[in-house]
Design a protein around this motif. Structure first.
Motif, PDB file in Angstrom:
ATOM      1  N   GLY A 170      -5.577  33.427  73.410  1.00  0.00           N
ATOM      2  CA  GLY A 170      -5.435  33.689  71.975  1.00  0.00           C
ATOM      3  C   GLY A 170      -6.718  34.082  71.276  1.00  0.00           C
ATOM      4  O   GLY A 170      -6.695  34.519  70.133  1.00  0.00           O
ATOM      5  N   LEU A 185     -12.295  41.665  71.356  1.00  0.00           N
ATOM      6  CA  LEU A 185     -11.042  42.421  71.372  1.00  0.00           C
ATOM      7  C   LEU A 185     -10.100  41.904  70.285  1.00  0.00           C
ATOM      8  O   LEU A 185      -9.364  42.672  69.669  1.00  0.00           O
ATOM      9  N   HIS A 186     -10.139  40.595  70.035  1.00  0.00           N
ATOM     10  CA  HIS A 186      -9.226  39.984  69.059  1.00  0.00           C
ATOM     11  C   HIS A 186      -9.487  40.522  67.651  1.00  0.00           C
ATOM     12  O   HIS A 186      -8.568  40.780  66.894  1.00  0.00           O
ATOM     13  N   VAL A 233      -8.180  44.190  67.608  1.00  0.00           N
ATOM     14  CA  VAL A 233      -6.710  44.307  67.535  1.00  0.00           C
ATOM     15  C   VAL A 233      -6.216  43.865  66.153  1.00  0.00           C
ATOM     16  O   VAL A 233      -5.308  44.475  65.596  1.00  0.00           O
ATOM     17  N   LEU A 234      -6.832  42.832  65.591  1.00  0.00           N
ATOM     18  CA  LEU A 234      -6.432  42.379  64.247  1.00  0.00           C
ATOM     19  C   LEU A 234      -6.664  43.499  63.234  1.00  0.00           C
ATOM     20  O   LEU A 234      -5.812  43.769  62.380  1.00  0.00           O
ATOM     21  N   SER A 253      -4.093  46.392  63.909  1.00  0.00           N
ATOM     22  CA  SER A 253      -2.713  46.025  63.555  1.00  0.00           C
ATOM     23  C   SER A 253      -2.559  45.840  62.042  1.00  0.00           C
ATOM     24  O   SER A 253      -1.503  46.148  61.481  1.00  0.00           O
ATOM     25  N   SER A 254      -3.609  45.374  61.367  1.00  0.00           N
ATOM     26  CA  SER A 254      -3.544  45.257  59.897  1.00  0.00           C
ATOM     27  C   SER A 254      -3.408  46.632  59.262  1.00  0.00           C
ATOM     28  O   SER A 254      -2.633  46.827  58.328  1.00  0.00           O
ATOM     29  N   GLN A 302      -2.173  49.340  60.698  1.00  0.00           N
ATOM     30  CA  GLN A 302      -0.839  49.852  61.020  1.00  0.00           C
ATOM     31  C   GLN A 302       0.216  49.250  60.094  1.00  0.00           C
ATOM     32  O   GLN A 302       1.089  49.952  59.598  1.00  0.00           O
ATOM     33  N   LEU A 303       0.109  47.932  59.884  1.00  0.00           N
ATOM     34  CA  LEU A 303       1.117  47.258  59.044  1.00  0.00           C
ATOM     35  C   LEU A 303       1.087  47.820  57.620  1.00  0.00           C
ATOM     36  O   LEU A 303       2.142  48.034  57.014  1.00  0.00           O
TER      37      LEU A 303
END
Lengths: 191, 292
Positions: free
Chosen positions: A104, A175-176, A179-180, A183-184, A186-187
């Protein structure tokens, strides 16, 4: 695939970068919520536990005793690491850890400690308890079993070709975080 | 030892070691879809191997054997007290056999007595029905995915989510974003729109009893389920949060009435290691057929 073998040197760790797949062999110690709080609150490492140039594994395994009285790990996947965020940086610093295995990902404080002291975060596959238990060749010892119970104890494990992925390296990359951020973005387009 | 106890131990073993076929199919599909040569693909390959290994060795798919949640549909007049006592014995025995981890901690003393039995553990829900059948479902839900569950109260100003289905969509997608890879994705969402704070979460979990390909009978909710699934998989969170094409394997949504003053959206997240099984008993003890 990069092979990491105990003892884990600073040079080995500095050569790793986010996205690398590694196979870990040698001695590792489990430690999760109770252990991190205990160490952070000033608790002493039990005699026999040496984290210097070592790896701590966020894991609460299923361990059974066979007929000969030997411990056997029958399930051993990672637990969620972010709960150790308040403690991990200090533990890395205090005990000269070279690696943290979990799942995680972790936050900025741990990332900063990885960069300052030469440590990496190694993400193993959450839920993959059988694949990972097969990599545990021997239970060398157990510490604080009575105090913390089986899942929370420190288990000293000998592992062979334990698979993991570098998701936070010793150079400040995560990486976390990446990706956050993606993805933020994209959302935001879909809302 | 009673035959019912034997049947329940076998139910626990099977739930812990064997992924239901609908979940397995969805995971295989996501592996096929994933971009080759990525760490997301490597992670899914490890997951695939793990599923096969757990079944072959009859050992837990995941070491976090989770909250033990029984759902029982029983005939009128069925002895629930005896069932619950037997279930507690079966849980203790299954723990000794290693099908379950010693996973239940006294919240005040911090002690783990290694039995998996205590106040509120295991969780047992009874529901009477008019059929003579005894139907028992079991879910093992790990802590990693439980911790990323979320409950929103609408309106939610920061997310600009109002008291309508579009507002629900916004908060559900926010929960997916917040969870990232922490709940061991690719995951499955169970959602309840409405209810109170307790029933909202309870009903959201019951959605996990639905099979993954199952479609919602309510057109509005079916549309919302499909939309959230598609949108979540465009966010790029991917397996384990490594980035990639599959963030969710399924979305299941139900609705419950609410008070005029309350509008809760309760979201439970289930990890890829989705452990559920169930059976129908022949008479009161022998397994007649498996549910999943």
């Amino acid at each position: 695939m990069i092979h990491l073998t105990y003892p884990f040197t600073k040079d080995q760790v500095l050569a790793l970068k986010v996205g690398d797949e590694v196979a870990i062999s040698g001695i590792i110690f489990t430690g999760r919520d109770a252990v991190h709080k205990y160490l952070h609150d000033g608790g002493e490492l039990p005699p026999g536990v040496n984290l210097k140039e070592g790896i701590i594994y966020h894991c609460g395994p299923v361990v059974l005793k066979d007929e000969q009285g030997n411990w056997k790990v029958t399930a051993a996947g990672p637990t969620t690491s972010i709960r150790e965020e308040p403690y991990q940086g200090d533990v890395i610093k205090k005990f000269n850890l070279r690696g943290v295995i979990g799942k995680g990902g972790m936050g900025d404080r741990t990332s900063a400690a990885c960069k300052e002291f030469g440590c990496v975060y190694l993400h193993s596959v959450g839920g993959a308890a059988q694949v990972l238990a097969e990599c545990v060749k021997k239970v060398r010892n157990v510490y604080l079993l009575e105090e913390f119970g089986s899942p929370e104890a420190i288990w000293e494990l000998e592992v062979e070709n334990f698979p993991a992925f570098v998701t936070m390296d010793a150079h400040g990359n995560s990486l976390h975080k990446e990706v956050l951020s993606i993805s933020s973005e994209q959302l935001a387009k879909h809302i | 030892m009673s035959e019912l106890q034997d049947s329940l131990v076998e139910l626990i073993r099977r739930a812990s070691a064997e992924i239901p076929s609908d979940v397995n199919d969805a995971i295989i599909q996501s592996l096929e879809n994933e971009k080759k040569g990525t760490i997301a693909e490597s992670a899914l390959k490890i997951i695939e191997r793990n599923i096969e290994l757990a079944k072959r060795k009859s050992q837990p798919i995941c070491q976090d054997t989770g909250s033990i949640i029984f759902y029982i549909e029983c005939p009128v007049g069925y002895d629930q007290i005896t069932f619950e006592e037997t279930a507690r014995k079966a849980v203790t025995l299954a723990t000794k056999k290693g099908y379950l981890r010693q996973n239940s901690v006294d919240s005040i003393s911090g002690k783990n007595d290694g039995t998996n039995v205590g106040p509120g553990a295991p969780i047992v829900h009874f529901h009477q029905h008019r059929s003579p059948e005894l139907k028992v479902s079991l879910m093992l839900k790990g802590g990693g995915c439980e911790n990323v569950g979320a409950q929103y109260s609408l309106p939610h100003e920061k997310l600009k989510a109002g008291r309508d289905l579009d507002g629900c969509r916004k908060v559900i997608l926010d929960a997916v974003l917040q969870a990232q890879g922490k709940g061991c994705g690719p995951g499955i969402l169970g959602v309840c729109i409405g209810g109170d704070r307790a029933t909202g979460y309870e009903y959201s979990k019951q959605q996990f009893l639905r099979r993954i390909p199952d479609r919602n009978k309510m057109p509005e909710l079916d549309e919302l389920e499909q939309d959230i699934l598609k949108t979540a998989n465009e966010l790029g969170i991917g397996p384990m949060g490594f980035g990639g094409k599959t963030t969710l394997l399924g979305v299941k949504i139900c609705a419950a009435n609410r008070l005029p003053a309350s509008y809760f959206v309760s979201i439970s997240y289930m990890c890829w290691a989705f452990r559920r099984q169930g059976f129908v008993l022949n008479g009161e003890s022998a397994i007649e057929r498996w549910l999943y």
